[in-house]
Motif scaffolding. Structure first.
Motif, PDB file in Angstrom:
ATOM      1  N   SER A  12      -6.844   1.464  -6.238  1.00  0.00           N
ATOM      2  CA  SER A  12      -6.327   0.175  -5.794  1.00  0.00           C
ATOM      3  C   SER A  12      -4.856   0.036  -6.152  1.00  0.00           C
ATOM      4  O   SER A  12      -4.043  -0.468  -5.352  1.00  0.00           O
ATOM      5  CB  SER A  12      -7.139  -0.959  -6.430  1.00  0.00           C
ATOM      6  OG  SER A  12      -6.662  -2.220  -6.007  1.00  0.00           O
ATOM      7  N   LYS A  52      -2.866   2.500  -3.661  1.00  0.00           N
ATOM      8  CA  LYS A  52      -2.710   2.097  -2.253  1.00  0.00           C
ATOM      9  C   LYS A  52      -1.874   0.836  -2.133  1.00  0.00           C
ATOM     10  O   LYS A  52      -1.372   0.515  -1.056  1.00  0.00           O
ATOM     11  CB  LYS A  52      -4.076   1.933  -1.577  1.00  0.00           C
ATOM     12  CG  LYS A  52      -5.014   0.903  -2.173  1.00  0.00           C
ATOM     13  CD  LYS A  52      -4.945  -0.405  -1.433  1.00  0.00           C
ATOM     14  CE  LYS A  52      -6.011  -1.389  -1.908  1.00  0.00           C
ATOM     15  NZ  LYS A  52      -5.828  -2.717  -1.322  1.00  0.00           N
ATOM     16  N   THR A  53      -1.707   0.096  -3.239  1.00  0.00           N
ATOM     17  CA  THR A  53      -0.807  -1.055  -3.232  1.00  0.00           C
ATOM     18  C   THR A  53       0.634  -0.599  -3.405  1.00  0.00           C
ATOM     19  O   THR A  53       1.541  -1.102  -2.739  1.00  0.00           O
ATOM     20  CB  THR A  53      -1.189  -2.045  -4.346  1.00  0.00           C
ATOM     21  OG1 THR A  53      -2.557  -2.437  -4.174  1.00  0.00           O
ATOM     22  CG2 THR A  53      -0.310  -3.285  -4.310  1.00  0.00           C
ATOM     23  N   GLN A  54       0.846   0.374  -4.285  1.00  0.00           N
ATOM     24  CA  GLN A  54       2.201   0.888  -4.479  1.00  0.00           C
ATOM     25  C   GLN A  54       2.690   1.692  -3.272  1.00  0.00           C
ATOM     26  O   GLN A  54       3.844   1.559  -2.846  1.00  0.00           O
ATOM     27  CB  GLN A  54       2.257   1.761  -5.741  1.00  0.00           C
ATOM     28  CG  GLN A  54       2.240   0.973  -7.029  1.00  0.00           C
ATOM     29  CD  GLN A  54       3.327   1.413  -7.997  1.00  0.00           C
ATOM     30  OE1 GLN A  54       3.635   2.601  -8.122  1.00  0.00           O
ATOM     31  NE2 GLN A  54       3.916   0.451  -8.687  1.00  0.00           N
ATOM     32  N   PRO A  62       1.179   2.259   0.373  1.00  0.00           N
ATOM     33  CA  PRO A  62       0.102   1.979   1.333  1.00  0.00           C
ATOM     34  C   PRO A  62      -0.358   3.226   2.079  1.00  0.00           C
ATOM     35  O   PRO A  62       0.457   4.026   2.560  1.00  0.00           O
ATOM     36  CB  PRO A  62       0.747   0.959   2.288  1.00  0.00           C
ATOM     37  CG  PRO A  62       1.747   0.252   1.432  1.00  0.00           C
ATOM     38  CD  PRO A  62       2.308   1.316   0.522  1.00  0.00           C
ATOM     39  N   SER A  67      -7.189   3.200   1.101  1.00  0.00           N
ATOM     40  CA  SER A  67      -7.775   1.865   1.322  1.00  0.00           C
ATOM     41  C   SER A  67      -9.226   1.978   1.771  1.00  0.00           C
ATOM     42  O   SER A  67     -10.081   1.193   1.349  1.00  0.00           O
ATOM     43  CB  SER A  67      -6.960   1.098   2.370  1.00  0.00           C
ATOM     44  OG  SER A  67      -5.658   0.829   1.907  1.00  0.00           O
ATOM     45  N   ALA A  92      -4.441  -3.811  -8.104  1.00  0.00           N
ATOM     46  CA  ALA A  92      -3.435  -4.153  -7.097  1.00  0.00           C
ATOM     47  C   ALA A  92      -2.336  -5.038  -7.684  1.00  0.00           C
ATOM     48  O   ALA A  92      -1.148  -4.851  -7.397  1.00  0.00           O
ATOM     49  CB  ALA A  92      -4.105  -4.845  -5.915  1.00  0.00           C
ATOM     50  N   ASN A  93      -2.731  -5.987  -8.516  1.00  0.00           N
ATOM     51  CA  ASN A  93      -1.743  -6.899  -9.118  1.00  0.00           C
ATOM     52  C   ASN A  93      -0.787  -6.157 -10.051  1.00  0.00           C
ATOM     53  O   ASN A  93       0.415  -6.436 -10.082  1.00  0.00           O
ATOM     54  CB  ASN A  93      -2.453  -8.018  -9.879  1.00  0.00           C
ATOM     55  CG  ASN A  93      -3.116  -9.012  -8.943  1.00  0.00           C
ATOM     56  OD1 ASN A  93      -2.758  -9.130  -7.763  1.00  0.00           O
ATOM     57  ND2 ASN A  93      -4.099  -9.745  -9.457  1.00  0.00           N
ATOM     58  N   ALA A 115       0.043  -3.062  -9.769  1.00  0.00           N
ATOM     59  CA  ALA A 115       0.904  -2.265  -8.891  1.00  0.00           C
ATOM     60  C   ALA A 115       2.039  -3.086  -8.312  1.00  0.00           C
ATOM     61  O   ALA A 115       3.177  -2.623  -8.210  1.00  0.00           O
ATOM     62  CB  ALA A 115       0.073  -1.654  -7.770  1.00  0.00           C
ATOM     63  N   GLU A 116       1.735  -4.317  -7.938  1.00  0.00           N
ATOM     64  CA  GLU A 116       2.752  -5.175  -7.317  1.00  0.00           C
ATOM     65  C   GLU A 116       3.871  -5.531  -8.291  1.00  0.00           C
ATOM     66  O   GLU A 116       5.039  -5.657  -7.892  1.00  0.00           O
ATOM     67  CB  GLU A 116       2.102  -6.451  -6.787  1.00  0.00           C
ATOM     68  CG  GLU A 116       1.269  -6.235  -5.532  1.00  0.00           C
ATOM     69  CD  GLU A 116       0.571  -7.492  -5.074  1.00  0.00           C
ATOM     70  OE1 GLU A 116       0.581  -8.487  -5.840  1.00  0.00           O
ATOM     71  OE2 GLU A 116       0.009  -7.490  -3.963  1.00  0.00           O
ATOM     72  N   TRP A 170       7.850   0.949  -8.563  1.00  0.00           N
ATOM     73  CA  TRP A 170       7.189   1.967  -7.744  1.00  0.00           C
ATOM     74  C   TRP A 170       7.301   3.326  -8.427  1.00  0.00           C
ATOM     75  O   TRP A 170       8.393   3.830  -8.664  1.00  0.00           O
ATOM     76  CB  TRP A 170       7.840   2.004  -6.371  1.00  0.00           C
ATOM     77  CG  TRP A 170       7.162   2.866  -5.354  1.00  0.00           C
ATOM     78  CD1 TRP A 170       5.839   3.209  -5.306  1.00  0.00           C
ATOM     79  CD2 TRP A 170       7.781   3.493  -4.227  1.00  0.00           C
ATOM     80  NE1 TRP A 170       5.587   4.003  -4.221  1.00  0.00           N
ATOM     81  CE2 TRP A 170       6.764   4.201  -3.544  1.00  0.00           C
ATOM     82  CE3 TRP A 170       9.087   3.521  -3.740  1.00  0.00           C
ATOM     83  CZ2 TRP A 170       7.018   4.924  -2.376  1.00  0.00           C
ATOM     84  CZ3 TRP A 170       9.342   4.242  -2.585  1.00  0.00           C
ATOM     85  CH2 TRP A 170       8.321   4.932  -1.908  1.00  0.00           C
TER      86      TRP A 170
END
Length: 248
Positions: free
Chosen positions: A158, A161-163, A165, A170, A197-198, A200-201, A205
């Motif tokens: 997760s 794929k957030t860092q 795409p 996914s 995901a959070n 990663a955001e 990167w």
């Protein structure tokens, strides 16, 4: 016409290939080759998008010009072992040594005919980035704090794929989530997927960091500098209900 065909091949997805590989992966979760089959079948132009993102920053452009080789560093276990306790490189050594892993092992798992075919269509920058994203997989474990148990791997996917795409990753996350909801309904894995995901955001990167130059630095200090928050939900699960890490 040749250029149009090349663009079509670069952007095409192969859902049936991905589904067959997913079935094999569900039968044998340790068959990491199937993960690469899925990613290759569904990635489309995700590599092109990632390279364009690198080219948009000075740090990214510098990396693409230099194209450092992380594998030579990660495979030098004598050097890694000589690094200070608490450094990124020493933590990486401890992680792969405990799990009997290596950067070369990831390369072997990813060597598929489909990968070789698609590489003929990629630029030098895209080939380098594809290899680098593969080669830093276990380094991502170290930087995030996720283990190699199924929940840790899912949470890391997760994050990944957030860092960067990628439809293939996914798809794996989506299927794994459905599997948990069906087979272990008392355990809601979705908050842990969201946590990955959070993190990663909010983190820098990983693809645009020259990790070769940072392996000797203190892990906790670099995590703080680059915005890697601890996966608190995952850590609580490991402490309070470790049996759920392998529930599905």
């Amino acid at each position: 016409m040749k250029r149009l065909r090349s663009l079509w091949l670069r952007n095409q997805i192969k859902p049936l290939v991905a589904w067959r590989a997913m079935r094999e992966l569900l039968r044998n979760p340790d068959d990491t080759t199937q993960v690469f089959h899925i990613i290759e079948a569904l990635k489309g132009d995700s590599l092109g998008a990632a390279v364009r993102r690198l080219r948009a920053t000075e740090r990214g452009r510098a990396l693409l010009r230099k194209k450092p080789d992380i594998v030579s560093k990660l495979n030098d276990r004598e050097w890694l072992l000589s690094l200070p306790v608490g450094s990124i490189g020493r933590a990486y050594y401890d992680f792969v040594h405990a799990e009997n892993l290596s950067a070369d092992g990831l390369i072997a798992s990813s060597d598929t005919s489909a990968r070789e075919d698609i590489y003929r269509l990629l630029s030098e920058d895209e080939i380098w980035l594809a290899d680098r994203l593969r080669d830093i997989h276990d380094l991502q474990h170290v930087m995030t704090g996720y283990g190699r148990d199924p929940v840790g791997e899912l949470s890391l996917l997760s994050f990944m794929k957030t860092q960067t795409p990628n439809r293939g990753i996914s798809f794996i996350v989506w299927i794994a989530k459905l599997k948990y909801l069906r087979e272990v309904p008392q355990f809601d894995v979705r908050p842990l997927i969201l946590e990955g995901a959070n993190i990663a955001e909010r983190a820098v990167w990983m693809a645009e960091i020259e990790w070769e130059e940072r392996l000797a630095e203190p892990l906790d200090a670099v995590r703080a500098e680059l915005g890697f928050e601890p996966p608190q939900g995952y850590q609580r699960l490991r402490e309070q209900a470790p049996q759920l890490l392998y529930a599905a």
